[in-house]
Write a protein that holds these residues in place. Structure first.
Motif, PDB file in Angstrom:
ATOM      1  N   ILE A   1       0.852  -1.193   0.000  1.00  0.00           N
ATOM      2  CA  ILE A   1       0.000   0.000   0.000  1.00  0.00           C
ATOM      3  C   ILE A   1       0.888   1.242   0.000  1.00  0.00           C
ATOM      4  O   ILE A   1       1.747   1.393   0.873  1.00  0.00           O
ATOM      5  CB  ILE A   1      -0.926   0.037   1.233  1.00  0.00           C
ATOM      6  N   ALA A   2       0.690   2.132  -0.974  1.00  0.00           N
ATOM      7  CA  ALA A   2       1.395   3.415  -0.995  1.00  0.00           C
ATOM      8  C   ALA A   2       0.470   4.479  -0.430  1.00  0.00           C
ATOM      9  O   ALA A   2      -0.656   4.646  -0.898  1.00  0.00           O
ATOM     10  CB  ALA A   2       1.817   3.777  -2.410  1.00  0.00           C
ATOM     11  N   LEU A   3       0.944   5.190   0.588  1.00  0.00           N
ATOM     12  CA  LEU A   3       0.155   6.229   1.234  1.00  0.00           C
ATOM     13  C   LEU A   3       0.773   7.590   0.938  1.00  0.00           C
ATOM     14  O   LEU A   3       1.951   7.822   1.224  1.00  0.00           O
ATOM     15  CB  LEU A   3       0.112   5.986   2.749  1.00  0.00           C
ATOM     16  N   VAL A   4      -0.034   8.477   0.349  1.00  0.00           N
ATOM     17  CA  VAL A   4       0.400   9.836   0.029  1.00  0.00           C
ATOM     18  C   VAL A   4      -0.426  10.791   0.875  1.00  0.00           C
ATOM     19  O   VAL A   4      -1.658  10.747   0.839  1.00  0.00           O
ATOM     20  CB  VAL A   4       0.196  10.147  -1.471  1.00  0.00           C
ATOM     21  N   SER A   5       0.238  11.654   1.655  1.00  0.00           N
ATOM     22  CA  SER A   5      -0.487  12.533   2.563  1.00  0.00           C
ATOM     23  C   SER A   5      -0.052  13.979   2.397  1.00  0.00           C
ATOM     24  O   SER A   5       1.140  14.287   2.439  1.00  0.00           O
ATOM     25  CB  SER A   5      -0.270  12.098   4.019  1.00  0.00           C
ATOM     26  N   GLN A   6      -1.035  14.862   2.215  1.00  0.00           N
ATOM     27  CA  GLN A   6      -0.739  16.282   2.175  1.00  0.00           C
ATOM     28  C   GLN A   6      -0.541  16.845   3.586  1.00  0.00           C
ATOM     29  O   GLN A   6       0.060  17.891   3.756  1.00  0.00           O
ATOM     30  CB  GLN A   6      -1.860  17.030   1.452  1.00  0.00           C
ATOM     31  N   SER A   7      -1.054  16.120   4.580  1.00  0.00           N
ATOM     32  CA  SER A   7      -0.908  16.542   5.977  1.00  0.00           C
ATOM     33  C   SER A   7       0.249  15.809   6.627  1.00  0.00           C
ATOM     34  O   SER A   7       0.301  14.575   6.622  1.00  0.00           O
ATOM     35  CB  SER A   7      -2.198  16.250   6.753  1.00  0.00           C
TER      36      SER A   7
END
Length: 450
Positions: A151-157
């Motif tokens: 799972i790739a997780l991309v977060s702006q926060s």
């Protein structure tokens, strides 16, 4: 972009010897998580940190640099980017905050001027870093022991991303990548979608999104990606007050929520209503399976949970197969006379793991059945650990998506932990299991027409 995920050498500009400092945490994580490349601390105050020779500036390093991690006051960042670019670095990860999000758009533009001059890409600023587990790279100031997965997780926060790092460890969720975007001065969601789309170590991409810079490009990259692997988005800023909060958080323009919904639908993006839902879906997608059709069967040892799951299927548009008489007879071999071979297939509270295994095997063998939902209520006769072993074996034997919901006490919790470690999508309620299967079916059908 490849230098961001597969660097041969890293310079940590602003590395620190002081525990509690971000520059210390990032350097320590890089070293102790097992990065196999070369690491160079940069700080004129020290001769060495973590048994590594420390250099006054990045220009003093007697080696090529692929990736620069910058952890210094904002006013010093543009010059550091220029020096990293002059040294030949291909990407700079700017951890530092105090740019556009703090009213200093001029400082962010200065940073970009240096980046353009030296042809260096920028991740950030105002981020917690990135992690790419296949290369044992943890360049964050979050938890160290990230579990490898797909799972790739991309977060702006940033704060949310760090919190989710810890949560994935507790919940035994494996990650291929974790990328913090912050202000998105240069590298944005679309860039990451383009790279992660062809990453063999990533099977699903989960994005916490507050706003996009280039909506047209985001949609195009999301559409291309959704054909290959699912893209799940948690879009913040749905309400007027929420949009105001987004603007003050990262300086992004949240935009009208209805516009985002239409864009997601057109590009095949799955929009999750909550973090819980997003990770529930990602658990199933991390199995790398694709549904071949809509016909779904529910196998349960409890009538009540079967009804709850049926309601959830109706609400979410999951098609429950009406079994033929022949199929009913095959299911009846694994239940007492008062069981029900209809759908849900109720093998009753008398069922042991043996009856579960038999009914699941029927569902796997029958081509008319595309998707399988297994529901378990703890009883004295059905050992949840043995059922977990049955589910793991069944999941490995078929390309059909299988999910399970398990309800009970301490031993059920132990069985669920066992399943999570094996990458099996298991949930504590039937509704969450059904929601995940609904997302799987929707994506599998949608990707055919993108």
């Amino acid at each position: 972009m490849d230098a961001l995920f597969n660097p041969r050498s890293i310079a940590v500009i602003g590395a620190s010897k002081t525990p509690g400092k971000i520059g210390h945490a990032i350097l320590t994580n890089i070293v102790k998580y097992g990065f196999r490349g070369r690491v160079y601390p940069v700080n004129p105050k020290y001769d060495e940190i973590e048994d590594l020779k420390c250099y006054p500036t990045v220009l003093d390093i007697p080696d090529e640099i692929d990736l620069a991690i910058i952890v210094i006051p904002a006013e010093q960042v543009p010059k550091a980017v220029g020096e990293a670019g002059a040294k030949g670095a291909k990407v700079a990860v700017v951890i530092s905050s105090g740019f556009k999000e703090a009213g200093r758009a001029d400082l962010e533009e200065s940073l970009l001027e240096y980046a353009r001059k030296y042809n260096i890409r920028i991740l950030g600023p105002n981020i917690f870093g990135l992690c790419y587990t296949p290369k044992r790279l943890n360049a964050t100031f979050g938890p160290q022991d990230v579990i490898p997965g797909s799972i790739a997780l991309v977060s702006q926060s940033g704060a949310l991303g760090i919190a989710l790092m810890g949560w994935t460890i507790v919940e035994k969720v494996g990650l291929s990548a974790l990328i913090s975007l912050g202000n998105k001065a240069d590298i944005d969601d679309a860039d990451l979608l383009e790279w992660l789309r062809d990453d063999p170590n990533t099977s699903v991409i989960l994005i916490y999104l507050e706003g996009v810079k280039d909506g047209r490009r985001f949609m195009e990259e999301a559409r291309k990606t959704s054909v290959k692997k699912p893209v799940i988005v948690i879009k913040a800023g749905k309400t007027r007050r929420g949009m105001q909060a987004v603007a003050s958080h990262t300086g992004s323009l949240a935009g009208m929520d209805s516009v985002y919904n239409a864009a997601f639908e057109q590009s095949g993006v799955l929009r999750a209503g909550s973090l819980e839902e997003a990770f529930d879906w990602a658990r199933l997608f991390s199995t790398k399976k694709v549904s071949k059709g809509e016909n779904t069967i529910i196998i349960t040892n409890g009538g009540g949970v079967g009804v709850l799951a049926t309601d959830a299927c109706e609400e979410l548009g999951v098609k429950l197969l009406d079994p033929t008489e022949d199929l009913k007879r095959e299911f009846m071999a694994y239940m007492p006379p008062f069981g029900s071979p209809r759908n849900p297939v109720d093998i009753t509270g008398q069922a042991t793991h043996v009856e579960f295994e038999g009914a699941i095997d029927v569902a796997i063998r029958k081509d008319i059945i595309n998707n399988i939902i297994v529901l378990y209520c703890q009883t004295a006769v059905a050992d949840p650990i043995k059922l977990a072993e049955v589910l793991i074996k069944a999941n490995k034997s078929t390309d059909k998506p299988i999910v399970a919901a398990m309800i009970g006490g301490e031993k059920v919790s132990e069985a669920m932990d066992m399943l999570k470690r094996e990458g099996f999508p298991v949930y504590p309620t039937p509704e969450r299991a059904v929601s995940s299967m609904a997302a799987m079916i929707k994506w599998s059908m949608k990707r055919r027409v993108l």
